[in-house]
Motif scaffolding. Structure first.
Motif, PDB file in Angstrom:
ATOM      1  N   ARG A 141       0.706  -1.376  -0.124  1.00  0.00           N
ATOM      2  CA  ARG A 141      -0.136   0.089  -0.032  1.00  0.00           C
ATOM      3  C   ARG A 141       0.696   1.188  -0.101  1.00  0.00           C
ATOM      4  O   ARG A 141       2.117   1.289   0.299  1.00  0.00           O
ATOM      5  CB  ARG A 141      -1.023  -0.078   1.295  1.00  0.00           C
TER       6      ARG A 141
ATOM      7  N   MET B 134      -2.152   5.652   1.813  1.00  0.00           N
ATOM      8  CA  MET B 134      -2.932   4.767   2.636  1.00  0.00           C
ATOM      9  C   MET B 134      -2.532   4.499   3.976  1.00  0.00           C
ATOM     10  O   MET B 134      -3.447   4.557   5.008  1.00  0.00           O
ATOM     11  CB  MET B 134      -2.901   3.402   1.858  1.00  0.00           C
TER      12      MET B 134
ATOM     13  N   SER C 277      -1.559  -6.253   5.118  1.00  0.00           N
ATOM     14  CA  SER C 277      -1.488  -5.927   3.539  1.00  0.00           C
ATOM     15  C   SER C 277      -2.018  -7.291   2.870  1.00  0.00           C
ATOM     16  O   SER C 277      -1.558  -8.001   2.012  1.00  0.00           O
ATOM     17  CB  SER C 277      -0.168  -5.527   2.905  1.00  0.00           C
TER      18      SER C 277
END
Length: 282
Positions: free
Chosen positions: A122, A126, A198
């Motif tokens: 990411r 984010m 993630s």
């Protein structure tokens, strides 16, 4: 026998994960991060109270339910003094809170990525969005608890008097207050476990760890505060450093429980994966 075997496998895997992922080391790191963000976060909260028509004493009564007495004493002696000398600290509180919060979220994200065996994909934006949402979640927990502490008794007494059962209100209110606080903490933990790794996870894959972590944190915080207040006095051993020792110990416990909930979710996820592989092989 089958259930007992599953529990033993779960406990063994959990202990192994805690050692492999260096949970104690990262708990210490989180403790220092929480310490750095404590006063900016509280300055931010106390600066918002006048706009909400709330009394600063309501924050102190909320902290007394969970934090050690030494921490409450330090906050009361210093925050009031800072706010009296400097009125416009709202913007400072926001900036000074988000930076250490970012460090805490990155630490938690790293631990869970390692635990799930994935790499971070990411963006930087984010990451800051996660920090912002996590901070908003903490604020929501605190302000809902403050609302319950300040306005809840008045509304509750009115309703219970109308029903003619006012004598039972105190017992009901104490239970209701802790249940709502638990639910708010559960939502924050569940959101953190959901977005930190993630990896695409469903809510049903993270809620068990969130429930255990929220429950453990409330119970452990209460017992630790009781122990420090009634049974053991750090000042006789550490002198003026007693308050710092107590605060850092509580922050370490908080960090450990926060990571523990995520590690429980990881172990349960791995057990489900192993079970699915066994079914496919058969």
């Amino acid at each position: 026998m089958g259930k007992r075997h599953l529990w033993l496998v779960f406990i063994k895997k959990l202990i192994k994960r805690l050692n492999q992922d260096r949970v104690t080391d990262f708990s210490s790191q989180l403790a220092y991060t929480f310490l750095f963000s404590l006063f900016p976060f509280l300055i931010f909260i106390f600066s918002l109270l006048p706009y909400l028509g709330l009394n600063p004493d309501s924050v102190m009564s909320f902290l007394k339910d969970f934090a050690p007495p030494e921490l409450v004493s330090i906050i009361k002696n210093n925050i009031y003094h800072i706010l009296k000398r400097n009125g416009g600290l709202l913007s400072f509180g926001v900036v000074a809170t988000l930076w250490p919060m970012a460090s805490a979220v990155m630490t938690i994200r790293h631990v869970f990525n390692v635990a799930y065996g994935v790499k971070e994909t990411r963006s930087f934006i984010m990451m800051w969005l996660m920090v912002f949402l996590f901070t908003i979640g903490l604020l929501a927990v605190i302000f809902v608890a403050l609302f319950l502490s300040v306005f809840g008794p008045m509304v509750g007494h009115f309703l219970f008097d109308s029903l003619g059962i006012s004598l039972k209100f105190l017992h009901f209110w104490t239970l209701f207050h802790y249940i709502v606080t638990f639910m708010m903490i559960f939502i924050v933990f569940c959101s953190l476990y959901f977005v930190s790794p993630s990896k695409a996870l469903s809510p049903k894959e993270v809620w068990i760890g969130a429930v255990i972590a929220a429950l453990c944190w409330q119970v452990t915080s209460f017992l630790f505060s009781l122990y420090v207040d009634k049974f053991f006095h750090y000042s006789s051993t550490y002198g003026t450093l007693a308050s710092v020792i107590v605060i850092m110990t509580w922050f370490y416990i908080t960090g450990f429980i926060l990571i523990l909930g995520g590690e429980i979710n990881v172990v349960l996820y791995q057990l489900r994966q192993e079970r699915n592989q066994q079914r496919e092989s058969v």
